[in-house]
Design a protein around this motif. Structure first.
Motif, PDB file in Angstrom:
ATOM      1  N   ILE A 212      -9.698  -8.030  13.988  1.00 15.05           N
ATOM      2  CA  ILE A 212      -8.752  -7.096  13.362  1.00 15.05           C
ATOM      3  C   ILE A 212      -7.404  -7.794  13.191  1.00 15.05           C
ATOM      4  CG2 ILE A 212      -7.627  -4.853  13.550  1.00 15.05           C
ATOM      5  CD1 ILE A 212     -10.628  -4.570  13.312  1.00 15.05           C
ATOM      6  N   HIS A 213      -7.047  -8.580  14.192  1.00 14.80           N
ATOM      7  CA  HIS A 213      -5.766  -9.296  14.175  1.00 14.80           C
ATOM      8  C   HIS A 213      -5.680 -10.226  12.958  1.00 14.80           C
ATOM      9  CE1 HIS A 213      -2.205 -11.338  15.578  1.00 14.80           C
ATOM     10  NE2 HIS A 213      -2.839 -12.489  15.677  1.00 14.80           N
ATOM     11  N   LEU A 214      -6.721 -11.005  12.726  1.00 11.19           N
ATOM     12  CA  LEU A 214      -6.739 -11.917  11.580  1.00 11.19           C
ATOM     13  C   LEU A 214      -6.726 -11.138  10.273  1.00 11.19           C
ATOM     14  CD1 LEU A 214      -7.013 -14.661  10.186  1.00 11.19           C
ATOM     15  CD2 LEU A 214      -9.485 -14.547  10.579  1.00 11.19           C
ATOM     16  N   ALA A 215      -7.534 -10.099  10.187  1.00 13.27           N
ATOM     17  CA  ALA A 215      -7.585  -9.292   8.955  1.00 13.27           C
ATOM     18  C   ALA A 215      -6.214  -8.700   8.642  1.00 13.27           C
ATOM     19  CB  ALA A 215      -8.626  -8.186   9.097  1.00 13.27           C
ATOM     20  N   GLY A 216      -5.529  -8.224   9.683  1.00 11.94           N
ATOM     21  CA  GLY A 216      -4.194  -7.650   9.491  1.00 11.94           C
ATOM     22  C   GLY A 216      -3.200  -8.675   8.990  1.00 11.94           C
ATOM     23  N   ALA A 217      -3.260  -9.871   9.556  1.00 13.51           N
ATOM     24  CA  ALA A 217      -2.347 -10.940   9.135  1.00 13.51           C
ATOM     25  C   ALA A 217      -2.650 -11.381   7.703  1.00 13.51           C
ATOM     26  CB  ALA A 217      -2.464 -12.120  10.100  1.00 13.51           C
ATOM     27  N   LEU A 218      -3.927 -11.460   7.350  1.00 11.68           N
ATOM     28  CA  LEU A 218      -4.306 -11.783   5.968  1.00 11.68           C
ATOM     29  C   LEU A 218      -3.805 -10.707   5.012  1.00 11.68           C
ATOM     30  CD1 LEU A 218      -7.975 -13.131   6.206  1.00 11.68           C
ATOM     31  CD2 LEU A 218      -6.072 -14.291   5.058  1.00 11.68           C
TER      32      LEU A 218
ATOM     33  N   ARG B  96     -15.397  -1.144   8.691  1.00 13.03           N
ATOM     34  CA  ARG B  96     -14.684   0.104   8.371  1.00 13.03           C
ATOM     35  C   ARG B  96     -13.194  -0.025   8.694  1.00 13.03           C
ATOM     36  NH1 ARG B  96     -17.721   4.458   6.959  1.00 13.03           N
ATOM     37  NH2 ARG B  96     -19.973   4.323   7.331  1.00 13.03           N
ATOM     38  N   GLN B  97     -12.896  -0.700   9.782  1.00 15.22           N
ATOM     39  CA  GLN B  97     -11.486  -0.853  10.173  1.00 15.22           C
ATOM     40  C   GLN B  97     -10.729  -1.792   9.232  1.00 15.22           C
ATOM     41  OE1 GLN B  97     -10.485  -1.072  14.509  1.00 15.22           O
ATOM     42  NE2 GLN B  97     -12.709  -1.148  14.759  1.00 15.22           N
ATOM     43  N   ILE B  98     -11.317  -2.937   8.927  1.00 17.19           N
ATOM     44  CA  ILE B  98     -10.574  -3.883   8.089  1.00 17.19           C
ATOM     45  C   ILE B  98     -10.558  -3.466   6.619  1.00 17.19           C
ATOM     46  CG2 ILE B  98     -10.992  -5.773   9.708  1.00 17.19           C
ATOM     47  CD1 ILE B  98     -12.962  -6.988   7.698  1.00 17.19           C
ATOM     48  N   ALA B  99     -11.543  -2.667   6.213  1.00 17.62           N
ATOM     49  CA  ALA B  99     -11.579  -2.203   4.828  1.00 17.62           C
ATOM     50  C   ALA B  99     -10.413  -1.272   4.509  1.00 17.62           C
ATOM     51  CB  ALA B  99     -12.900  -1.499   4.528  1.00 17.62           C
ATOM     52  N   ALA B 100      -9.826  -0.696   5.539  1.00 18.28           N
ATOM     53  CA  ALA B 100      -8.697   0.216   5.348  1.00 18.28           C
ATOM     54  C   ALA B 100      -7.389  -0.529   5.057  1.00 18.28           C
ATOM     55  CB  ALA B 100      -8.526   1.085   6.590  1.00 18.28           C
ATOM     56  N   LEU B 101      -7.404  -1.844   5.232  1.00 16.85           N
ATOM     57  CA  LEU B 101      -6.196  -2.636   5.028  1.00 16.85           C
ATOM     58  C   LEU B 101      -6.008  -2.970   3.554  1.00 16.85           C
ATOM     59  CD1 LEU B 101      -6.774  -5.130   7.980  1.00 16.85           C
ATOM     60  CD2 LEU B 101      -5.084  -3.278   7.941  1.00 16.85           C
ATOM     61  N   GLU B 102      -4.758  -2.884   3.100  1.00 22.89           N
ATOM     62  CA  GLU B 102      -4.448  -3.294   1.727  1.00 22.89           C
ATOM     63  C   GLU B 102      -4.352  -4.819   1.674  1.00 22.89           C
ATOM     64  OE1 GLU B 102      -1.450  -0.913  -0.465  1.00 22.89           O
ATOM     65  OE2 GLU B 102      -1.125   0.048   1.483  1.00 22.89           O
ATOM     66  N   GLY B 103      -4.534  -5.368   0.492  1.00 21.04           N
ATOM     67  CA  GLY B 103      -4.346  -6.802   0.311  1.00 21.04           C
ATOM     68  C   GLY B 103      -5.583  -7.638   0.576  1.00 21.04           C
ATOM     69  N   ILE B 104      -6.617  -7.025   1.156  1.00 21.75           N
ATOM     70  CA  ILE B 104      -7.888  -7.734   1.312  1.00 21.75           C
ATOM     71  C   ILE B 104      -9.009  -6.834   0.796  1.00 21.75           C
ATOM     72  CG2 ILE B 104      -7.109  -9.116   3.292  1.00 21.75           C
ATOM     73  CD1 ILE B 104      -8.774  -7.291   5.109  1.00 21.75           C
ATOM     74  N   ARG B 105     -10.118  -7.457   0.418  1.00 21.13           N
ATOM     75  CA  ARG B 105     -11.279  -6.693  -0.040  1.00 21.13           C
ATOM     76  C   ARG B 105     -12.527  -7.297   0.602  1.00 21.13           C
ATOM     77  NH1 ARG B 105     -10.622  -7.283  -5.083  1.00 21.13           N
ATOM     78  NH2 ARG B 105     -12.028  -9.054  -5.379  1.00 21.13           N
ATOM     79  N   VAL B 106     -13.244  -6.469   1.340  1.00 19.88           N
ATOM     80  CA  VAL B 106     -14.465  -6.942   2.004  1.00 19.88           C
ATOM     81  C   VAL B 106     -15.577  -7.087   0.971  1.00 19.88           C
ATOM     82  CG1 VAL B 106     -16.155  -6.507   3.807  1.00 19.88           C
ATOM     83  CG2 VAL B 106     -13.775  -5.793   4.149  1.00 19.88           C
ATOM     84  N   GLU B 107     -16.139  -8.286   0.880  1.00 21.68           N
ATOM     85  CA  GLU B 107     -17.164  -8.557  -0.137  1.00 21.68           C
ATOM     86  C   GLU B 107     -18.506  -8.969   0.463  1.00 21.68           C
ATOM     87  OE1 GLU B 107     -15.873 -10.939  -3.416  1.00 21.68           O
ATOM     88  OE2 GLU B 107     -14.678  -9.260  -4.148  1.00 21.68           O
ATOM     89  N   GLY B 108     -18.645  -8.867   1.783  1.00 18.38           N
ATOM     90  CA  GLY B 108     -19.943  -9.201   2.360  1.00 18.38           C
ATOM     91  C   GLY B 108     -19.839  -9.748   3.762  1.00 18.38           C
ATOM     92  N   LEU B 109     -20.875 -10.486   4.141  1.00 24.08           N
ATOM     93  CA  LEU B 109     -21.017 -11.002   5.501  1.00 24.08           C
ATOM     94  C   LEU B 109     -21.254 -12.510   5.487  1.00 24.08           C
ATOM     95  CD1 LEU B 109     -23.587  -8.399   6.935  1.00 24.08           C
ATOM     96  CD2 LEU B 109     -21.080  -8.243   6.991  1.00 24.08           C
TER      97      LEU B 109
ATOM     98  N   LEU C 195     -15.083 -12.176   3.813  1.00 24.13           N
ATOM     99  CA  LEU C 195     -16.383 -11.862   4.395  1.00 24.13           C
ATOM    100  C   LEU C 195     -16.182 -11.650   5.882  1.00 24.13           C
ATOM    101  CD1 LEU C 195     -18.645 -14.600   2.697  1.00 24.13           C
ATOM    102  CD2 LEU C 195     -18.048 -12.317   1.835  1.00 24.13           C
ATOM    103  N   ALA C 196     -16.909 -10.708   6.443  1.00 23.81           N
ATOM    104  CA  ALA C 196     -16.875 -10.481   7.885  1.00 23.81           C
ATOM    105  C   ALA C 196     -17.845 -11.450   8.543  1.00 23.81           C
ATOM    106  CB  ALA C 196     -17.257  -9.039   8.208  1.00 23.81           C
ATOM    107  N   GLU C 197     -17.349 -12.247   9.490  1.00 21.52           N
ATOM    108  CA  GLU C 197     -18.217 -13.199  10.180  1.00 21.52           C
ATOM    109  C   GLU C 197     -18.954 -12.503  11.318  1.00 21.52           C
ATOM    110  OE1 GLU C 197     -18.255 -17.545  12.410  1.00 21.52           O
ATOM    111  OE2 GLU C 197     -16.380 -16.831  11.515  1.00 21.52           O
ATOM    112  N   VAL C 198     -20.262 -12.637  11.311  1.00 19.71           N
ATOM    113  CA  VAL C 198     -21.114 -11.993  12.315  1.00 19.71           C
ATOM    114  C   VAL C 198     -21.783 -13.071  13.169  1.00 19.71           C
ATOM    115  CG1 VAL C 198     -23.088 -10.460  12.707  1.00 19.71           C
ATOM    116  CG2 VAL C 198     -21.540 -10.040  10.763  1.00 19.71           C
ATOM    117  N   ASN C 199     -21.689 -12.933  14.476  1.00 15.44           N
ATOM    118  CA  ASN C 199     -22.343 -13.865  15.407  1.00 15.44           C
ATOM    119  C   ASN C 199     -23.743 -13.330  15.688  1.00 15.44           C
ATOM    120  OD1 ASN C 199     -23.108 -15.585  17.479  1.00 15.44           O
ATOM    121  ND2 ASN C 199     -21.251 -15.307  18.677  1.00 15.44           N
ATOM    122  N   MET C 200     -24.615 -13.510  14.701  1.00 18.87           N
ATOM    123  CA  MET C 200     -25.933 -12.874  14.761  1.00 18.87           C
ATOM    124  C   MET C 200     -26.761 -13.356  15.950  1.00 18.87           C
ATOM    125  SD  MET C 200     -28.012 -10.635  13.715  1.00 18.87           S
ATOM    126  CE  MET C 200     -27.339  -9.972  12.189  1.00 18.87           C
ATOM    127  N   ALA C 201     -26.622 -14.629  16.312  1.00 19.54           N
ATOM    128  CA  ALA C 201     -27.403 -15.173  17.428  1.00 19.54           C
ATOM    129  C   ALA C 201     -26.714 -14.950  18.779  1.00 19.54           C
ATOM    130  CB  ALA C 201     -27.668 -16.658  17.212  1.00 19.54           C
TER     131      ALA C 201
END
Length: 227
Positions: free
Chosen positions: A100-106, A144-157, A120-126
């Protein structure tokens, strides 16, 4: 040598697409150019590559002026907030948003420049201790949390699968990533456009494509081993 390497990688991508009933244009090849000199990257550009992946923001800053405007720089490595200034007007996408911290700064940096940064949201799948990324069970809430931030757009994983000599070992992680991708896409979350699934590297990109990757990040297979 680079031309031959590229032809081989392209052939392997095309074969993997054919095996999985997909079109070649459904998969974007991102050439991982970290630590590579401008001359070698330019050779790849002249062979038609336009998308390059870098792990270090300073390298994007340094290489950016040497290439035409149609070159697309992808930030694929772990990004510290104090380095955002190097990439905010230069990168076309950040693959590695893991907090969240990085997304907010971006978000703040993008708003300051009057732009929207695709992420893209990085997922530690393993669930590896040595890797960054949110846990798969936390991914939807995180998005859901980072998608609420302006200035960025979530486009995948995005995910980085475990290092292994046996590509098949990672099929389970790529398959689970695709399930997660489809699940989140089906939720139709505001400001989320789930169109990119970035997974697969030199050792396992064919398996990743068979399991649904839309972006593969290939470095050694194109540029050779890093010194």
């Amino acid at each position: 040598m680079l031309k031959e390497n590229l032809q081989e990688v392209e052939g392997r991508i095309a074969d993997a697409c054919a095996r999985s009933g997909r079109k070649r244009d459904e998969v974007l090849l991102v050439a991982v150019s970290k630590t590579k000199p401008v001359e070698l990257i330019r050779e790849a550009y002249e062979e038609g590559i336009r998308d390059f992946g870098e792990n270090h923001p300073q390298e994007i800053r340094e290489k950016y002026p040497s290439f035409p405007p149609d070159t697309r720089w992808h930030m694929i490595g772990h990004l510290q907030t104090n380095k955002i200034k190097y990439i905010i007007e230069r990168a076309c996408m950040v693959h590695s948003v893991d907090s969240i911290h990085l997304a907010g700064a971006l978000s703040q940096a993008a708003l300051g420049k009057g732009l929207v940064m695709p992420v893209l949201a990085e997922v530690n799948m393993a669930k590896e201790d040595s890797k960054y990324g949110v846990m798969p069970e936390d991914a939807e809430d995180f998005i859901r949390q980072i998608a609420a931030l302006e200035g960025i757009r979530v486009e995948g994983l995005m995910t980085i699968a475990p290092y292994t000599d046996q590509a098949e070992d990672n099929r389970i992680y790529f398959r689970e990533m695709k399930k997660l991708f489809v699940d989140i896409k089906g939720k139709n979350i505001d400001n989320v456009n789930m169109c990119h699934l970035s997974m697969g590297m030199t050792g396992d990109f064919e398996v990743a494509i068979e399991e649904g990757a839309t972006m593969v990040r290939v470095g050694t297979g194109i540029f050779g081993a890093r010194s």
